[in-house]
Every structure is written in C-alpha cells, then in structure tokens.
Scaffold this motif. Structure first.
Motif, PDB file in Angstrom:
ATOM      1  N   GLU A  29       1.773  32.235  43.689  1.00  0.00           N
ATOM      2  CA  GLU A  29       3.246  31.346  42.958  1.00  0.00           C
ATOM      3  C   GLU A  29       2.394  31.376  41.820  1.00  0.00           C
ATOM      4  O   GLU A  29       2.320  30.134  41.275  1.00  0.00           O
ATOM      5  CB  GLU A  29       2.700  30.168  44.277  1.00  0.00           C
ATOM      6  N   PRO A  30       2.321  31.656  40.677  1.00  0.00           N
ATOM      7  CA  PRO A  30       2.461  31.596  39.705  1.00  0.00           C
ATOM      8  C   PRO A  30       3.588  30.843  39.118  1.00  0.00           C
ATOM      9  O   PRO A  30       5.044  30.877  39.561  1.00  0.00           O
ATOM     10  CB  PRO A  30       2.862  33.294  38.509  1.00  0.00           C
ATOM     11  N   HIS A 140      -0.673  41.213  49.702  1.00  0.00           N
ATOM     12  CA  HIS A 140       0.620  42.020  48.705  1.00  0.00           C
ATOM     13  C   HIS A 140       0.710  43.461  48.087  1.00  0.00           C
ATOM     14  O   HIS A 140      -0.758  43.246  47.722  1.00  0.00           O
ATOM     15  CB  HIS A 140       0.781  40.848  48.008  1.00  0.00           C
ATOM     16  N   MET A 141       1.929  43.419  47.596  1.00  0.00           N
ATOM     17  CA  MET A 141       2.098  44.119  46.220  1.00  0.00           C
ATOM     18  C   MET A 141       2.240  43.753  45.356  1.00  0.00           C
ATOM     19  O   MET A 141       3.162  42.931  45.829  1.00  0.00           O
ATOM     20  CB  MET A 141       2.470  45.879  46.989  1.00  0.00           C
ATOM     21  N   ASP A 142       1.937  44.493  43.917  1.00  0.00           N
ATOM     22  CA  ASP A 142       2.568  43.509  43.242  1.00  0.00           C
ATOM     23  C   ASP A 142       3.032  44.935  41.897  1.00  0.00           C
ATOM     24  O   ASP A 142       2.227  46.037  42.005  1.00  0.00           O
ATOM     25  CB  ASP A 142       1.770  42.141  42.378  1.00  0.00           C
ATOM     26  N   PHE A 143       3.815  44.368  40.993  1.00  0.00           N
ATOM     27  CA  PHE A 143       3.625  44.648  39.361  1.00  0.00           C
ATOM     28  C   PHE A 143       3.954  43.189  38.797  1.00  0.00           C
ATOM     29  O   PHE A 143       4.686  42.590  39.106  1.00  0.00           O
ATOM     30  CB  PHE A 143       5.738  45.526  39.931  1.00  0.00           C
ATOM     31  N   ALA A 161      -0.328  37.254  26.468  1.00  0.00           N
ATOM     32  CA  ALA A 161       0.536  37.853  27.701  1.00  0.00           C
ATOM     33  C   ALA A 161      -0.878  37.644  28.686  1.00  0.00           C
ATOM     34  O   ALA A 161      -0.228  37.507  29.923  1.00  0.00           O
ATOM     35  CB  ALA A 161       1.335  38.722  27.651  1.00  0.00           C
ATOM     36  N   ARG A 162      -1.489  38.879  28.557  1.00  0.00           N
ATOM     37  CA  ARG A 162      -2.581  39.294  28.917  1.00  0.00           C
ATOM     38  C   ARG A 162      -2.986  37.610  30.335  1.00  0.00           C
ATOM     39  O   ARG A 162      -3.494  37.888  31.284  1.00  0.00           O
ATOM     40  CB  ARG A 162      -3.590  40.327  29.275  1.00  0.00           C
ATOM     41  N   ASN A 169      -3.791  33.671  38.829  1.00  0.00           N
ATOM     42  CA  ASN A 169      -4.386  34.826  39.257  1.00  0.00           C
ATOM     43  C   ASN A 169      -3.867  36.385  39.576  1.00  0.00           C
ATOM     44  O   ASN A 169      -3.432  36.085  41.257  1.00  0.00           O
ATOM     45  CB  ASN A 169      -4.170  33.661  40.593  1.00  0.00           C
ATOM     46  N   ILE A 170      -3.014  36.303  39.016  1.00  0.00           N
ATOM     47  CA  ILE A 170      -2.732  37.791  38.682  1.00  0.00           C
ATOM     48  C   ILE A 170      -3.549  39.189  38.136  1.00  0.00           C
ATOM     49  O   ILE A 170      -3.930  38.781  37.049  1.00  0.00           O
ATOM     50  CB  ILE A 170      -1.202  37.643  38.362  1.00  0.00           C
TER      51      ILE A 170
END
Ligand SMILES: *[C@@H]1O[C@H](CO)[C@@H](O)[C@H](O)[C@H]1NC(C)=O
Length: 184
Positions: A29-30, A140-143, A161-162, A169-170
């Motif tokens: 939950e960013p 979960h699946m993320d983009f 950005a990275r 936590n991504i």
C-alpha cells in the motif's frame, strides 16, 4: 475474430502471461502523490520503463490523458507494433474522491477498472504509476511504469524513480527500459 476482440485479447491475456512470478501476500500500500491535480496530469506521457518485461511488445508507447465533459478521463494509448501504429482508448475514473491520485482505468465496458495509482509526479517531467491486483489475498500481480513528458529521461531521474518504488516495497528489479527510438 472480431476486430474488437482481437484488440482486447492481448489485454486479457497480458496479466496471465506476464505474471511469471507472482508475489506472495496482498498488494503493498504505497503512498500516492499528495494533493494530486488531475488537470496538471492531463496530456501526453511517454513510457520510459515498465514492469514486468514483456517481450514481443510494441515500441514508442505513449498515452494521452484528457478530461471529458462528464469528468471522466479519456485515455488514448498507442504503440508501434511491426511498423504499424496501434491505438486503444479507455476511460479513467477517480474511484475515491479522498484519494484523487488513485485512478481506475478500463479499456472496455466488459472489463473491470484496473487500479492506476500515481505514486509521484512533478507533472512536468516524470510520473510513477503503480497498478496492483490481489488474487484471493494470497498473492498479487503488479505493474509499474515510469512515464516522461519526453521520450527519454535523464538516468538520474530514472534511478530516483526506481528508488521511490523500492522504498514503497515494490520490487522493480525486473523493470526494463521501453523503446522510444525511431518514433517520430
Ligand atoms: C490529446 O487528446 C486531446 C483531446 O482529445 C487532443 O486535443 C490532443 O491533440 C491530443 N494530443 C496528442 C499529442 O495526441
């Protein structure tokens, strides 16, 4: 196949083929962009980098956001695939008025809205986008995308950005640069 279905098929399959390694547990939950201004975010954005890597995808990917009279957002994405310009149009909505940076985008009335969260943006140079879907809260699946107002961004901007994704936590270790050469 009808042309519409042919257009949608890759989108329907995309989450399946690209989720080679699901992440365990529910979505992170960013934090998202505080005081997000939809108006300043509108316009043309180029895809600088994305997660996960998708092979055999087009190049010169860009998206143009514009406000519609009914306060929804017109989302027009395009890419060049095998020498041909392909365009797809979707609709964006603010799903929660208290969180204007948390949009939902759907590319067809038969598809549900996918989360499209603006984690951070200065509106004039870059934007960090995150989309995550829980599957039974087991995994979960993320983009994730880094967008730019120009076809390329300075390496320092991309590195920053990275870092922001990572500190939220991504996992962006498999993020790849998008091809924006030979577009204009
Ligand atoms: C973006 O969309 C708006 C509204 O449809 C249009 O006026 C504008 O020309 C588009 N810009 C680009 C770069 O496609």
């Amino acid at each position: 196949m009808t042309p519409l279905f042919a257009l949608l098929l890759p989108l329907l399959l995309l989450p399946l083929v690209s989720a080679q390694v699901p992440h365990w547990g529910p979505c992170p939950e960013p934090a998202v962009q505080p005081a997000f201004s939809m108006k300043k975010f509108m316009g043309r954005w180029f895809e600088i980098a994305k997660l996960p890597a998708q092979f055999e995808k087009g190049k010169c990917i860009e998206t143009n956001f514009s406000m519609k009279a009914d306060q929804t957002i017109r989302v027009v994405s395009s890419e060049i695939l095998k020498g041909e310009l392909r365009t797809i149009e979707g609709t964006g909505v603010t799903e929660d008025l208290k969180n204007p940076a948390k949009l939902g985008i759907s590319y067809s009335y038969v598809l549900p809205y996918s989360p499209y969260w603006i984690l951070s943006t200065d509106y004039e140079n870059s934007a960090l986008i995150y989309s995550c879907t829980d599957v039974l809260r087991l995994f979960h699946m993320d983009f994730a995308w880094i967008l730019g107002r120009t076809r390329t961004l300075p390496a320092a901007t991309v590195d920053k950005a990275r870092e922001i994704f990572t500190s939220s936590n991504i996992d962006v270790s498999r993020m790849v640069a998008s091809r924006q050469q030979g577009c204009d």
